[in-house]
Motif scaffolding. Structure first.
Motif, PDB file in Angstrom:
ATOM      1  N   GLY A   1      -6.762  59.861 -21.092  1.00  0.00           N
ATOM      2  CA  GLY A   1      -6.964  60.649 -19.875  1.00  0.00           C
ATOM      3  C   GLY A   1      -5.922  61.765 -19.821  1.00  0.00           C
ATOM      4  O   GLY A   1      -4.984  61.792 -20.631  1.00  0.00           O
ATOM      5  N   ASN A   2      -6.067  62.651 -18.868  1.00  0.00           N
ATOM      6  CA  ASN A   2      -5.229  63.851 -18.811  1.00  0.00           C
ATOM      7  C   ASN A   2      -3.743  63.540 -18.700  1.00  0.00           C
ATOM      8  O   ASN A   2      -2.914  64.088 -19.425  1.00  0.00           O
ATOM      9  CB  ASN A   2      -5.686  64.734 -17.640  1.00  0.00           C
ATOM     10  N   THR A   3      -3.369  62.634 -17.805  1.00  0.00           N
ATOM     11  CA  THR A   3      -1.948  62.313 -17.596  1.00  0.00           C
ATOM     12  C   THR A   3      -1.351  61.679 -18.836  1.00  0.00           C
ATOM     13  O   THR A   3      -0.249  62.053 -19.270  1.00  0.00           O
ATOM     14  CB  THR A   3      -1.781  61.362 -16.386  1.00  0.00           C
ATOM     15  N   VAL A   4      -2.076  60.721 -19.421  1.00  0.00           N
ATOM     16  CA  VAL A   4      -1.585  60.047 -20.635  1.00  0.00           C
ATOM     17  C   VAL A   4      -1.465  61.067 -21.774  1.00  0.00           C
ATOM     18  O   VAL A   4      -0.481  61.077 -22.520  1.00  0.00           O
ATOM     19  CB  VAL A   4      -2.498  58.860 -21.039  1.00  0.00           C
ATOM     20  N   ARG A   5      -2.453  61.976 -21.883  1.00  0.00           N
ATOM     21  CA  ARG A   5      -2.400  62.999 -22.936  1.00  0.00           C
ATOM     22  C   ARG A   5      -1.153  63.878 -22.777  1.00  0.00           C
ATOM     23  O   ARG A   5      -0.465  64.184 -23.750  1.00  0.00           O
ATOM     24  CB  ARG A   5      -3.656  63.877 -22.918  1.00  0.00           C
ATOM     25  N   GLN A   6      -0.867  64.277 -21.539  1.00  0.00           N
ATOM     26  CA  GLN A   6       0.318  65.107 -21.292  1.00  0.00           C
ATOM     27  C   GLN A   6       1.598  64.363 -21.657  1.00  0.00           C
ATOM     28  O   GLN A   6       2.523  64.951 -22.235  1.00  0.00           O
ATOM     29  CB  GLN A   6       0.355  65.538 -19.818  1.00  0.00           C
ATOM     30  N   ASN A   7       1.645  63.061 -21.330  1.00  0.00           N
ATOM     31  CA  ASN A   7       2.826  62.255 -21.692  1.00  0.00           C
ATOM     32  C   ASN A   7       2.974  62.134 -23.204  1.00  0.00           C
ATOM     33  O   ASN A   7       4.091  62.221 -23.738  1.00  0.00           O
ATOM     34  CB  ASN A   7       2.735  60.856 -21.064  1.00  0.00           C
ATOM     35  N   ILE A   8       1.840  61.927 -23.882  1.00  0.00           N
ATOM     36  CA  ILE A   8       1.861  61.840 -25.350  1.00  0.00           C
ATOM     37  C   ILE A   8       2.399  63.148 -25.931  1.00  0.00           C
ATOM     38  O   ILE A   8       3.281  63.150 -26.795  1.00  0.00           O
ATOM     39  CB  ILE A   8       0.439  61.553 -25.911  1.00  0.00           C
ATOM     40  N   ASN A   9       1.883  64.277 -25.440  1.00  0.00           N
ATOM     41  CA  ASN A   9       2.316  65.583 -25.961  1.00  0.00           C
ATOM     42  C   ASN A   9       3.809  65.830 -25.710  1.00  0.00           C
ATOM     43  O   ASN A   9       4.492  66.410 -26.548  1.00  0.00           O
ATOM     44  CB  ASN A   9       1.484  66.703 -25.332  1.00  0.00           C
TER      45      ASN A   9
END
Length: 205
Positions: free
Chosen positions: A79-87
């Motif tokens: 999801g968007n939040t998890v993707r941002q954290n991964i990045n």
């Protein structure tokens, strides 16, 4: 009731405790966290545990292991939040391994936190994009006046652009926030062009 969610959450608690401790206590929390994330993934491959594994491996300084785990997490349709954290974490790891182009790309897709913005400014500085670095770091400072490393890095960016006023301004703020920055600045070759100036000498008194 031994589910993948429970193990991911337990791991996350240990990861949080690891950020608040140091030495062997921190190492124990990180390895316990990794154990829970592994169990979570074995029960049900999930992006949350996979991403958290990347954070834990980065904390162990296993940078390529962290990068692999984060790259895999990014491919698991987060999801968007998890993707941002991964990045954000991926960008941090890429700075540490010296891949600044990849770091910038990752950080551009990360959440708008002061830590991510600082890492972006640092990447721009290390990529010799001094004017953008200064602008990014000054943005970090405006939202967190006490971010010592941002003041110091902004002073380095200013020095690389021969902007003495900004060098003095940012060093002064860094030293006000953390007096140990004075000795660091005195011995830092980045500021060698300024060591003989009155403003720099006044700051080092």
């Amino acid at each position: 009731n031994d589910t993948w969610v429970i193990h991911n959450n337990l791991g996350a608690v240990h990861l949080e405790l690891a950020t608040q401790t140091s030495g062997s206590t921190q190492r124990n929390h990180v390895s316990t966290a990794l154990n829970h994330f592994n169990i979570s993934n074995q029960k049900n491959a999930n992006v949350e545990a996979q991403a958290n594994m990347g954070v834990a491996l980065a904390m162990q300084n296993n940078l390529w292991g962290a990068h692999d785990a984060l790259t895999k997490a990014a491919s698991m349709n987060p999801g968007n939040t998890v993707r941002q954290n991964i990045n954000g974490t991926k960008g941090y790891v890429e700075i540490k391994v010296g891949d600044y182009a990849a770091a910038l790309s990752s950080l551009n897709g990360a959440g708008n936190t002061t830590a991510n913005s600082f890492n972006k400014g640092l990447t721009q500085l290390l990529s010799k994009d001094f004017s953008r670095a200064q602008s990014t770091l000054e943005g970090v400072i405006s939202s967190d006046r006490g971010f010592v490393k941002a003041h110091y890095a902004a002073a380095v960016a200013a020095a690389r652009q021969d902007n003495e006023n900004k060098v003095i301004q940012h060093l002064s703020n860094a030293i006000s926030a953390d007096s140990s920055m004075k000795e660091k600045a005195m011995n830092d070759l980045e500021f060698r062009a300024y060591t003989g100036t009155q403003a720099f000498m006044d700051l080092m008194k």
